[in-house]
Design an enzyme around this catalytic site. Sequence first.
Site, PDB file in Angstrom:
ATOM      1  N   ASP A 151       1.630  63.052 -38.084  1.00 25.40           N
ATOM      2  CA  ASP A 151       0.717  62.315 -37.130  1.00 25.40           C
ATOM      3  C   ASP A 151       1.201  62.579 -35.707  1.00 25.40           C
ATOM      4  O   ASP A 151       2.864  62.817 -35.458  1.00 25.40           O
ATOM      5  CB  ASP A 151       0.954  60.875 -37.579  1.00 25.40           C
ATOM      6  CG  ASP A 151       0.560  60.109 -35.847  1.00 25.40           C
ATOM      7  OD1 ASP A 151      -0.938  59.847 -36.370  1.00 25.40           O
ATOM      8  OD2 ASP A 151       1.135  59.416 -35.350  1.00 25.40           O
ATOM      9  N   TYR A 161       2.303  62.770 -26.228  1.00 22.37           N
ATOM     10  CA  TYR A 161       3.568  62.418 -26.661  1.00 22.37           C
ATOM     11  C   TYR A 161       4.253  63.775 -25.779  1.00 22.37           C
ATOM     12  O   TYR A 161       3.828  65.236 -26.263  1.00 22.37           O
ATOM     13  CB  TYR A 161       3.766  63.112 -28.448  1.00 22.37           C
ATOM     14  CG  TYR A 161       3.489  61.610 -29.226  1.00 22.37           C
ATOM     15  CD1 TYR A 161       3.264  60.109 -28.021  1.00 22.37           C
ATOM     16  CD2 TYR A 161       3.391  61.781 -30.292  1.00 22.37           C
ATOM     17  CE1 TYR A 161       2.546  59.246 -29.188  1.00 22.37           C
ATOM     18  CE2 TYR A 161       3.081  60.704 -31.458  1.00 22.37           C
ATOM     19  CZ  TYR A 161       2.989  59.469 -30.369  1.00 22.37           C
ATOM     20  OH  TYR A 161       2.052  59.133 -31.316  1.00 22.37           O
ATOM     21  N   SER A 181       6.672  52.208 -36.459  1.00 18.85           N
ATOM     22  CA  SER A 181       7.540  51.841 -36.507  1.00 18.85           C
ATOM     23  C   SER A 181       7.617  50.751 -37.098  1.00 18.85           C
ATOM     24  O   SER A 181       8.238  49.512 -37.057  1.00 18.85           O
ATOM     25  CB  SER A 181       8.059  51.165 -35.260  1.00 18.85           C
ATOM     26  OG  SER A 181       8.476  50.337 -34.097  1.00 18.85           O
TER      27      SER A 181
END
Length: 334
Positions: A49, A54, A206
């Site tokens: 992913d 990013y 997370s």
Amino acid sequence: MEFRYLGNSGLKISEIIYGNWLTHASQVENDIAARSVRAALDAGITTFDTADAYANTAAEKVLGDALAGERRASIEIFTKVYWPTGPKGHNDVGLSRKHIFESIDGSLERLGTDYVDLYQAHRFDYETPLEETMQAFADVVRAGKALYIGVSEWNAEQLRAGHALSKELGFQLISNQPQYSMLWRVIEKEVVPASAELGISQIVWSPVAQGVLTGKYAPGEQPPAGSRAADEKGGANAIKSFLRDDVLTAVQGLRPIADELGITMAQLAVAWVLQNPNVAGAIVGASRPEQVASNAAAAGIRLSGDVLARIDEAVGDVAETDPAQTISPAKRPA
């Protein structure tokens, strides 16, 4: 490694997913990133992913280079669109038809592939009609540039509206990518029930709460040198909401549970999110290859009801559970 179906589809993904937010082309040198991807493949991880935002597109290129030479049909590549990219001009953001079409082509070029398995709306865009966004996604699927469509951090109402349009337009909206961990449970009351009804899975990010659930941060002490909380490139800002003494004290109460099970605290945290039947996979990152193998070992761990109850007791009321915390920017970020 174990595999799960993603939403109401025939696509199977590895229940541990390798993600490169805050690492590739940012905190981690490219050679270490490539070795970490290799470690993921060696551990049986097939799902990767990333997102165009990013490291302002650079993370996609690093991942694409690291996966070059792999049999494309044997891996699943996910990316996303919404946040500002490139020169960050007035149309280099959001979920307009223009930005989606330009972004998918850029992502495919950087990733070195003809298609992505899953293309995700990185947030909900209040400034673009949802009909325009979903029509653009439908056309991306019909062009063969993405096989499935997902979203990230959409609330239950947005998921219902998006799913209804996807059915009308003839493509599958099969996933949502929210933050989820023992300390961040905001999806449980509304998003998970709506998703289960609609045939949408969660791909959670997370799961270790930016590293807090590893137990490395002690209440009343400075963050260890080299840790994410000590990183000024973005890591410290991402983790700061968890660095409260009450949270860190509660996390230390999880250590005896992990010790009794013979696993690390990080493995306990990843295994915990995977106990939720609406979760198809947990995204883990790594700043070094050995972290990948350790996190991947959480695959297949099943926690008993007694263990889950002990975790709830240890965490107590420090976990965030308010569904209103699932939010997207009211205006497109500049």
